[in-house]
Structures are given as structure tokens and as C-alpha cells.
Design a protein around this motif. Structure first.
Motif, PDB file in Angstrom:
ATOM      1  N   ARG A  86       0.806  -1.229   0.000  1.00 32.93           N
ATOM      2  CA  ARG A  86       0.000   0.000   0.000  1.00 32.93           C
ATOM      3  C   ARG A  86       0.837   1.276   0.000  1.00 32.93           C
ATOM      4  NH1 ARG A  86      -5.488  -0.828   1.780  1.00 32.93           N
ATOM      5  NH2 ARG A  86      -5.699   1.371   1.278  1.00 32.93           N
ATOM      6  N   PHE A  87       2.118   1.186   0.359  1.00 33.41           N
ATOM      7  CA  PHE A  87       2.961   2.380   0.414  1.00 33.41           C
ATOM      8  C   PHE A  87       3.319   2.814  -1.001  1.00 33.41           C
ATOM      9  CE2 PHE A  87       6.732   4.825   1.888  1.00 33.41           C
ATOM     10  CZ  PHE A  87       6.132   5.479   2.955  1.00 33.41           C
ATOM     11  N   LYS A  88       3.144   4.099  -1.295  1.00 35.03           N
ATOM     12  CA  LYS A  88       3.364   4.622  -2.644  1.00 35.03           C
ATOM     13  C   LYS A  88       4.507   5.625  -2.651  1.00 35.03           C
ATOM     14  CE  LYS A  88      -1.569   4.173  -3.754  1.00 35.03           C
ATOM     15  NZ  LYS A  88      -2.790   4.905  -4.156  1.00 35.03           N
ATOM     16  N   ASP A  89       5.037   5.877  -3.841  1.00 43.12           N
ATOM     17  CA  ASP A  89       6.074   6.896  -3.992  1.00 43.12           C
ATOM     18  C   ASP A  89       5.552   8.236  -3.495  1.00 43.12           C
ATOM     19  OD1 ASP A  89       7.816   5.095  -5.065  1.00 43.12           O
ATOM     20  OD2 ASP A  89       7.399   5.619  -7.152  1.00 43.12           O
ATOM     21  N   GLY A  90       6.328   8.871  -2.663  1.00 47.87           N
ATOM     22  CA  GLY A  90       5.907  10.165  -2.115  1.00 47.87           C
ATOM     23  C   GLY A  90       5.288  10.062  -0.745  1.00 47.87           C
ATOM     24  N   ASP A  91       4.837   8.854  -0.337  1.00 51.32           N
ATOM     25  CA  ASP A  91       4.318   8.687   1.016  1.00 51.32           C
ATOM     26  C   ASP A  91       5.460   8.842   2.015  1.00 51.32           C
ATOM     27  OD1 ASP A  91       1.846   8.255   0.004  1.00 51.32           O
ATOM     28  OD2 ASP A  91       1.798   6.097   0.359  1.00 51.32           O
ATOM     29  N   LEU A  92       5.119   9.301   3.198  1.00 54.58           N
ATOM     30  CA  LEU A  92       6.130   9.579   4.216  1.00 54.58           C
ATOM     31  C   LEU A  92       5.712   8.882   5.504  1.00 54.58           C
ATOM     32  CD1 LEU A  92       8.718  11.337   4.534  1.00 54.58           C
ATOM     33  CD2 LEU A  92       7.255  13.108   5.488  1.00 54.58           C
ATOM     34  N   ALA A  93       6.627   8.132   6.124  1.00 55.00           N
ATOM     35  CA  ALA A  93       6.274   7.384   7.328  1.00 55.00           C
ATOM     36  C   ALA A  93       7.494   7.190   8.201  1.00 55.00           C
ATOM     37  CB  ALA A  93       5.662   6.028   6.951  1.00 55.00           C
ATOM     38  N   LEU A 132      -5.231  -2.863   9.341  1.00 58.52           N
ATOM     39  CA  LEU A 132      -4.482  -1.758   8.727  1.00 58.52           C
ATOM     40  C   LEU A 132      -5.152  -1.277   7.448  1.00 58.52           C
ATOM     41  CD1 LEU A 132      -0.829  -3.047   9.240  1.00 58.52           C
ATOM     42  CD2 LEU A 132      -2.004  -1.258  10.526  1.00 58.52           C
ATOM     43  N   ASP A 133      -5.723  -2.188   6.670  1.00 54.53           N
ATOM     44  CA  ASP A 133      -6.475  -1.783   5.477  1.00 54.53           C
ATOM     45  C   ASP A 133      -7.667  -0.920   5.874  1.00 54.53           C
ATOM     46  OD1 ASP A 133      -4.791  -3.040   3.705  1.00 54.53           O
ATOM     47  OD2 ASP A 133      -5.964  -4.887   3.641  1.00 54.53           O
ATOM     48  N   ARG A 134      -8.316  -1.298   6.966  1.00 60.47           N
ATOM     49  CA  ARG A 134      -9.470  -0.512   7.447  1.00 60.47           C
ATOM     50  C   ARG A 134      -9.025   0.896   7.865  1.00 60.47           C
ATOM     51  NH1 ARG A 134     -13.209   2.130   7.925  1.00 60.47           N
ATOM     52  NH2 ARG A 134     -15.027   1.907   9.277  1.00 60.47           N
ATOM     53  N   VAL A 135      -7.856   0.998   8.493  1.00 60.46           N
ATOM     54  CA  VAL A 135      -7.319   2.303   8.877  1.00 60.46           C
ATOM     55  C   VAL A 135      -7.056   3.152   7.639  1.00 60.46           C
ATOM     56  CG1 VAL A 135      -5.319   3.475   9.874  1.00 60.46           C
ATOM     57  CG2 VAL A 135      -6.337   1.529  11.059  1.00 60.46           C
ATOM     58  N   ALA A 136      -6.414   2.541   6.632  1.00 56.10           N
ATOM     59  CA  ALA A 136      -6.089   3.289   5.411  1.00 56.10           C
ATOM     60  C   ALA A 136      -7.346   3.781   4.718  1.00 56.10           C
ATOM     61  CB  ALA A 136      -5.274   2.406   4.463  1.00 56.10           C
ATOM     62  N   ASP A 137      -8.372   2.928   4.652  1.00 53.54           N
ATOM     63  CA  ASP A 137      -9.617   3.333   4.003  1.00 53.54           C
ATOM     64  C   ASP A 137     -10.293   4.464   4.766  1.00 53.54           C
ATOM     65  OD1 ASP A 137      -9.179   1.411   2.100  1.00 53.54           O
ATOM     66  OD2 ASP A 137     -10.488  -0.082   3.026  1.00 53.54           O
ATOM     67  N   ASP A 138     -10.315   4.349   6.095  1.00 47.73           N
ATOM     68  CA  ASP A 138     -10.982   5.375   6.896  1.00 47.73           C
ATOM     69  C   ASP A 138     -10.228   6.701   6.831  1.00 47.73           C
ATOM     70  OD1 ASP A 138     -13.108   5.780   9.214  1.00 47.73           O
ATOM     71  OD2 ASP A 138     -11.253   6.732   9.872  1.00 47.73           O
ATOM     72  N   ALA A 139      -8.893   6.638   6.855  1.00 42.53           N
ATOM     73  CA  ALA A 139      -8.100   7.872   6.838  1.00 42.53           C
ATOM     74  C   ALA A 139      -8.250   8.620   5.520  1.00 42.53           C
ATOM     75  CB  ALA A 139      -6.624   7.549   7.098  1.00 42.53           C
ATOM     76  N   GLY A 140      -8.718   7.944   4.482  1.00 45.96           N
ATOM     77  CA  GLY A 140      -8.900   8.601   3.191  1.00 45.96           C
ATOM     78  C   GLY A 140     -10.265   9.223   3.003  1.00 45.96           C
ATOM     79  N   THR A 146      -1.608  10.827  10.171  1.00 45.44           N
ATOM     80  CA  THR A 146      -2.226   9.637  10.737  1.00 45.44           C
ATOM     81  C   THR A 146      -1.189   8.895  11.561  1.00 45.44           C
ATOM     82  OG1 THR A 146      -3.760   9.404   8.880  1.00 45.44           O
ATOM     83  CG2 THR A 146      -3.359   7.453  10.213  1.00 45.44           C
ATOM     84  N   VAL A 147      -1.533   8.595  12.809  1.00 47.00           N
ATOM     85  CA  VAL A 147      -0.666   7.816  13.690  1.00 47.00           C
ATOM     86  C   VAL A 147      -1.372   6.502  13.995  1.00 47.00           C
ATOM     87  CG1 VAL A 147       0.494   7.718  15.931  1.00 47.00           C
ATOM     88  CG2 VAL A 147       0.310   9.902  14.723  1.00 47.00           C
ATOM     89  N   VAL A 148      -0.722   5.379  13.684  1.00 39.93           N
ATOM     90  CA  VAL A 148      -1.287   4.063  13.973  1.00 39.93           C
ATOM     91  C   VAL A 148      -0.530   3.474  15.153  1.00 39.93           C
ATOM     92  CG1 VAL A 148      -1.848   1.786  13.069  1.00 39.93           C
ATOM     93  CG2 VAL A 148      -1.832   3.764  11.540  1.00 39.93           C
ATOM     94  N   VAL A 149      -1.243   3.202  16.237  1.00 41.28           N
ATOM     95  CA  VAL A 149      -0.641   2.642  17.445  1.00 41.28           C
ATOM     96  C   VAL A 149      -1.021   1.166  17.528  1.00 41.28           C
ATOM     97  CG1 VAL A 149      -0.544   2.741  19.956  1.00 41.28           C
ATOM     98  CG2 VAL A 149      -0.732   4.851  18.651  1.00 41.28           C
ATOM     99  N   LEU A 150      -0.028   0.287  17.366  1.00 39.83           N
ATOM    100  CA  LEU A 150      -0.241  -1.149  17.534  1.00 39.83           C
ATOM    101  C   LEU A 150       0.280  -1.519  18.910  1.00 39.83           C
ATOM    102  CD1 LEU A 150       0.955  -0.806  14.271  1.00 39.83           C
ATOM    103  CD2 LEU A 150      -0.247  -2.984  14.282  1.00 39.83           C
ATOM    104  N   SER A 151      -0.610  -1.955  19.780  1.00 41.88           N
ATOM    105  CA  SER A 151      -0.236  -2.116  21.182  1.00 41.88           C
ATOM    106  C   SER A 151      -1.076  -3.199  21.830  1.00 41.88           C
ATOM    107  CB  SER A 151      -0.431  -0.781  21.913  1.00 41.88           C
ATOM    108  OG  SER A 151      -0.312  -0.928  23.310  1.00 41.88           O
ATOM    109  N   ASP A 152      -0.512  -3.798  22.888  1.00 40.39           N
ATOM    110  CA  ASP A 152      -1.323  -4.696  23.703  1.00 40.39           C
ATOM    111  C   ASP A 152      -1.968  -3.942  24.861  1.00 40.39           C
ATOM    112  OD1 ASP A 152       0.892  -4.212  25.172  1.00 40.39           O
ATOM    113  OD2 ASP A 152       1.490  -6.291  25.460  1.00 40.39           O
ATOM    114  N   GLY A 153      -1.934  -2.625  24.798  1.00 44.17           N
ATOM    115  CA  GLY A 153      -2.666  -1.792  25.742  1.00 44.17           C
ATOM    116  C   GLY A 153      -1.810  -1.210  26.843  1.00 44.17           C
ATOM    117  N   PHE A 154      -2.358  -0.218  27.519  1.00 40.70           N
ATOM    118  CA  PHE A 154      -1.718   0.364  28.695  1.00 40.70           C
ATOM    119  C   PHE A 154      -2.802   0.997  29.555  1.00 40.70           C
ATOM    120  CE2 PHE A 154      -1.621   3.472  25.310  1.00 40.70           C
ATOM    121  CZ  PHE A 154      -2.061   4.641  25.891  1.00 40.70           C
ATOM    122  N   VAL A 155      -2.519   1.120  30.825  1.00 40.11           N
ATOM    123  CA  VAL A 155      -3.495   1.573  31.815  1.00 40.11           C
ATOM    124  C   VAL A 155      -3.373   3.076  32.023  1.00 40.11           C
ATOM    125  CG1 VAL A 155      -4.252   1.358  34.210  1.00 40.11           C
ATOM    126  CG2 VAL A 155      -3.492  -0.669  32.954  1.00 40.11           C
TER     127      VAL A 155
END
Length: 568
Positions: A13-20, A237-245, A145-154
């Protein structure tokens, strides 16, 4: 599983010009954002799960006296009597001999207090990392867009810190999408499992899940989304990309301009039935970031007659200061040649008329602009007089005819750009590129116009196409460097400017921009080491910045003062 999903997402999904960038723990891997796919994949491979996290969970839930989860430990530390009795009862069931010899309650309380400190320490580290990321992102224009992949925190008992981080993130124009990487098989300390897949933030767990509460709050309160109960991280992650657009950007200007630093809630409602709103829940009342402060746009006064090209003005100052370093930063790079302020500036945001337009049109037309098409010749003659309003109509009519010659389209694009119609100019110049792909100037014009609309991705895409056709053209490399500089990708900017100086050693402009890029990277790399009580800097970048500024001054050019300022 999460790492593999991110690798696949970047590959597909990453394209030329994308920044991450990849933020792991307390630092960004490689210490920068990048548009290079391989760098991102390598950064992901460096990420390791925190071993202390697993040790803490095991000690909490398996070692005597056992707790069900972090929430129970915190409630014991709060001295909630009912919870303490429940844990004591469990301890006596696990070790009846201990209870016959003495009261386990002091041990239960002590363990709860120790683990509360460890839990809060870990959560504060997570929030501090996200806050630092948001602070850095605030210097980059546009939504993030910031994607946080985590097992959680209190976040119990540290809600004030959480709210501050949410406010800083929203202020940076960023939205957080949180993905619970525990998936469906969460283990015994996560409570009852939700039924089915849940993508919506409203679909909370059947039982309160203390670990999910922190990521959920970050996501919902910044206008993002929490994804839980999903074993397929790639699908998440696909759902995140679709929603962010798909979203609207609505501006809100508070009537209360007293920036007291407090958190202020915002509620957004819609009147139509069947619609739901997901938006930020509030903001911190801080002075707006410089990049987000609105400024009035005033139209320049139109001149009755065209004026000859003037000397270029001093380049604009780089807009964002970096905390802890000198306020003066290198000015933004410049590209191309000086443009005159002709009579065309008739609309806000209008581009200036090109002093070299006649040379470009003559090149594309083969020197014949008078006999091929009467309307085209009429419009072009009006453009040369500076009468853009009289030029636009005939050129547009001529461009609508079948078999229109490319020079007419190019002249129409020049006119549309000068009248403040950049999107129309882009569409017209794309027709030129399709019909005359070897006409190099149109690539530069397209890239510059995309950039004027802050569409740096398409600007870079056009320039990459041009680079393949003319790999040794310094103007193209210089333009690519400018785009990278604006995106904050300094390594790529330096690479492009270096190619420009190699292709044309006597072209001063690339040396000036290369000096600026080195200066900014040097400035940003400064770190104060407390243990050594001194600033640590990249001396190599400073040396190269000086060398390139001196090269520009030696060759000569209209920005000598800017180069001298950079040297100082």
C-alpha cells in the motif's frame, strides 16, 4: 503477527511520495521519517517486544498472591476494601497454610502498590513517546495519521496526562488509530471477549478492559478509531487506510481566546438522521502552532501594463522553529529562474507571469504561433501584452478543438496559472505532457503547481517521471530536492541537491539549497547530553553546509545575503 502485517502493508500500500516512520518504545527507528520503503521494512524488523512487560504480567497474575489483571492491582492500591478481600480470599485458597499462620492482607496491599507504580511508569513512558511524536509532527503541514499497535496500557489515575497528550496530538493535526494486537485470544487477564469483529469505537468490550482503555481514549479523542477483536492485523491496517482517506476537515475557532493551557471539550452534532460523527473530543487551550495560524490573503493591486522581470526577492524564511536550538533556521529552498510580477496578478493566489514564457512557447510551437490557429494566435498575443482576461477565452476555445497543438494548451495553462486557477492549469498541462512527453518545461510547471497546492506527493511523482527521461538534468534534481526539503526528508533532499551539483558544477542555486539542507539537518541533530553537560552536534553536516554556502558565494547569484546568513 503484527510486524508481518505492517511489512506487508508497506510493501503493498505504500506509494512513492508517502512519508512514514516507525516509533518503537521511546524512539523513532532511524530518528527520522522516510519515503524509502526498504528503510521502513528494516525499521520494523528492528522492533522487539518489551521483555519486562511479559515479566510484569507473569508476576502479577501467576506469582502469589495472584491478581486477575492490572485493574485489580490498581484498585487494591487505592484501598478498595471489596477488591482487597477478593484477592485475600484467592490467596488463602492458593496457599491455605500461609493464611493459617498469618494475615496475607499486608502482602496483598504491598504487591498492589508496587505494581501500581510499575504500571503507571510504563504508561507514562508510552504517553511521553506519543507526546514527543506529536510535538515533532506539529512542524509538518497537513493532516497526519498515527497508527498505534499495542497490547494496551493503563491510564487510571493518570487521566490528566492522557488528556494533555490528546490535546498535543490534536494540535499537531494528527489522528490516532489504535489496533489491539492481542486479537481475539487475549488470555485470562483481559475479561470477557467481545463477540465478532468490531471496528467501531462505540463497540466496547462487554467487561471493562483496563489495558484497552488507554489506546481507546487516544483514538476516540483525536477523531480516530479503535480496532479490537481482530486477529487479522493486515485487515485492520487496510481498514485504517480506508478510513483515513475519507473525512471532512472542519475548522473551529474558539470565541474564548484566553490560551490558559486547560483542556476544553468540543461536541460535534449533525442534523441528518442515519449519520454518526467521529471527531476530536476537545483541545488544549494553547497558542496555535505557527503552521495553523490563519492569515488573511489580500489580492495584489493589478497593474495596467506589464512590467519587465524584476530581481528575485529574498527567499522566504523556514516557517517552524525547533525547540532548544537557535531561532534562525535556513530559508526554504528555491527552484527555477526569477519570475516577473506582471499585470497578471489579478486574483488571490495567482501565479506570476513567466518572463521566459515566450521562449518556451516558441520551443513547443517550432516558432510558428501565428498561422496555425487564429483563436490560439489571438489568445497568445493577448497573453504577451499582459491582458490575461482577453487571452483566456480564445485560448480555451482553441484548446477545445480536436487536434489542438500542444503550444496552445501550454499557453492556456500559463494563463490559467497566472489568473489563480492552479487546478485548471494542472489539467491543461497534463494534456501537454500526454501529447508532447519530451517537452521538459511542462514537468517543472506541473510539479511547481502541485507544490503550490501542498500536493507534494503528485509533485514528486511528476518529477520522478522527468528524472527517468532526463537523469542528468540539474533543474529536475534541484526541484526534487526542494520537494523533499518541504516534506522534511532531509537525507533525500541532500541526495537530490548533490546530484544537481554533480550534473552542473557551475550552477550556483543547487549549492545554496544544499547548504540550507545541511544547515537544517545540523540544527535538528543538536542534542544536549546532561551527563556531559554539553551540546553534541554533527560537525560533518556543519562543515558541508559551510562548504556549499561558500561555493554559492564563489560562483555568484542573487541570494548572496542568504548564503552569508547561513554561514553566520
Amino acid at each position: 503477527r503484527a510486524k508481518k502485517a505492517v511489512e506487508d502493508f508497506i510493501a503493498q500500500r505504500f506509494k512513492d511520495g508517502d512519508l512514514a516512520g516507525i516509533l518503537a518504545g521511546e524512539k523513532m527507528v532511524g530518528n527520522r521519517l522516510t519515503s524509502v520503503r526498504k528503510e521502513l521494512v528494516d525499521a520494523i524488523k528492528e522492533v522487539k517486544p518489551r521483555s519486562d512487560r511479559r515479566t510484569l504480567v507473569n508476576e502479577l497474575t501467576r506469582d502469589w498472591p495472584r491478581f486477575l489483571d492490572e485493574d485489580e492491582a490498581i484498585r487494591v492500591a487505592r484501598s478498595e476494601r471489596e477488591v482487597i478481600q477478593r484477592v485475600v480470599q484467592r490467596a488463602c485458597s492458593d496457599d491455605p497454610d500461609y493464611c493459617r499462620m498469618g494475615d496475607p492482607e499486608p502482602v496483598v496491599r504491598s504487591k498492589g502498590q508496587l505494581f501500581q507504580q510499575d504500571i503507571h511508569r510504563a504508561s507514562n513512558l508510552t504517553l511521553a513517546s506519543i507526546n514527543a511524536l506529536a510535538s515533532g509532527l506539529s512542524k509538518i503541514p497537513g493532516p497526519k495519521t498515527v497508527v498505534v499497535l499495542s497490547d494496551g496500557f493503563v491510564v487510571q489515575d493518570i487521566e490528566t496526562t492522557l488528556r494533555s497528550v490528546v490535546g498535543q496530538t490534536a494540535r499537531a493535526g494528527a489522528r490516532i488509530y489504535a489496533v489491539d494486537v492481542r486479537g481475539l485470544n487475549r488470555g485470562g487477564n483481559a475479561g470477557i471477549i467481545d463477540q465478532g469483529y468490531s471496528y467501531e469505537p462505540e463497540a466496547a468490550s462487554v467487561r471493562f478492559d483496563g489495558l484497552a482503555d488507554g489506546p481507546n481514549s487516544l483514538a476516540i479523542d483525536t477523531g480516530g478509531m479503535m480496532i479490537r477483536n481482530e486477529n487479522n492485523i493486515g485487515r485492520a491496517l487496510d481498514r485504517v487506510a480506508d478510513d483515513a482517506g475519507r473525512y471532512y476537515v472542519l475548522a473551529y475557532q474558539p470565541a474564548n481566546t484566553n490560551f490558559d493551557g486547560k483542556y476544553r471539550p468540543i461536541e460535534v452534532k449533525v442534523k441528518r438522521e442515519g449519520l454518526r460523527v467521529r471527531a476530536r473530543k476537545g483541545y488544549l487551550a494553547l497558542e496555535p502552532s505557527r503552521m495553523t495560524v490563519p492569515r488573511a490573503i489580500t489580492a495584489p493591486e493589478p497593474d495596467a501594463s506589464p512590467t519587465p522581470p524584476t530581481a528575485p526577492p529574498a527567499p522566504p524564511e523556514w516557517p517552524a522553529a525547533v525547540p532548544g536550538v537557535p531561532a534562525r533556521l535556513p530559508a526554504a529552498p528555491v527552484t527555477g529562474t526569477a519570475t516577473g510580477a506582471g499585470a497578471a496578478a489579478a486574483a488571490p493566489g495567482a501565479m506570476r507571469m513567466r518572463p521566459d514564457a515566450e521562449l518556451r512557447v516558441r520551443e513547443l510551437s517550432g516558432g510558428d504561433t501565428s498561422t496555425a490557429d487564429a483563436l490560439g494566435a489571438q489568445g497568445w498575443a493577448a497573453y504577451q501584452r499582459g491582458d490575461l482576461e482577453s487571452a483566456i477565452g480564445p485560448l480555451r476555445e482553441a484548446a477545445a478543438k480536436p487536434g489542438v497543438r500542444p503550444w496552445i494548451l501550454y499557453a492556456l495553462g500559463l494563463t490559467q496559472g497566472a489568473l489563480g486557477q492552479p487546478r485548471e492549469a494542472i489539467a491543461t498541462w497534463e494534456r501537454v505532457r500526454a501529447s508532447a512527453p519530451e517537452f521538459e518545461p511542462v514537468y517543472i510547471d506541473l510539479a511547481a503547481t502541485h507544490a503550490s497546492l501542498s500536493d507534494l506527493t503528485n509533485a514528486l511523482s511528476v518529477l520522478r517521471d522527468a528524472e527517468q527521461r532526463w537523469p542528468k538534468d540539474p533543474e529536475i534534481h534541484n526541484a526534487i530536492g526542494v520537494i523533499h526539503f518541504r516534506r522534511g526528508v532531509l537525507d533525500e533532499a541532500i541526495e537530490a541537491f548533490t546530484k544537481a551539483t554533480a550534473a552542473a558544477p557551475d550552477d550556483a542555486l543547487a549549492y545554496l539549497n544544499l547548504g540550507r539542507a545541511y544547515e537544517l539537518r545540523f540544527t535538528r541533530s543538536r542534542r544536549y547530553v546532561t551527563s556531559q553537560r554539553r551540546w553534541v552536534v554533527n560537525e560533518d553536516d556543519r562543515r558541508k553546509g559551510i562548504e556549499n554556502y561558500q561555493a554559492y558565494i564563489r560562483i555568484g547569484g542573487p541570494y548572496a545575503q542568504a548564503a552569508n546568513d547561513g554561514l553566520q
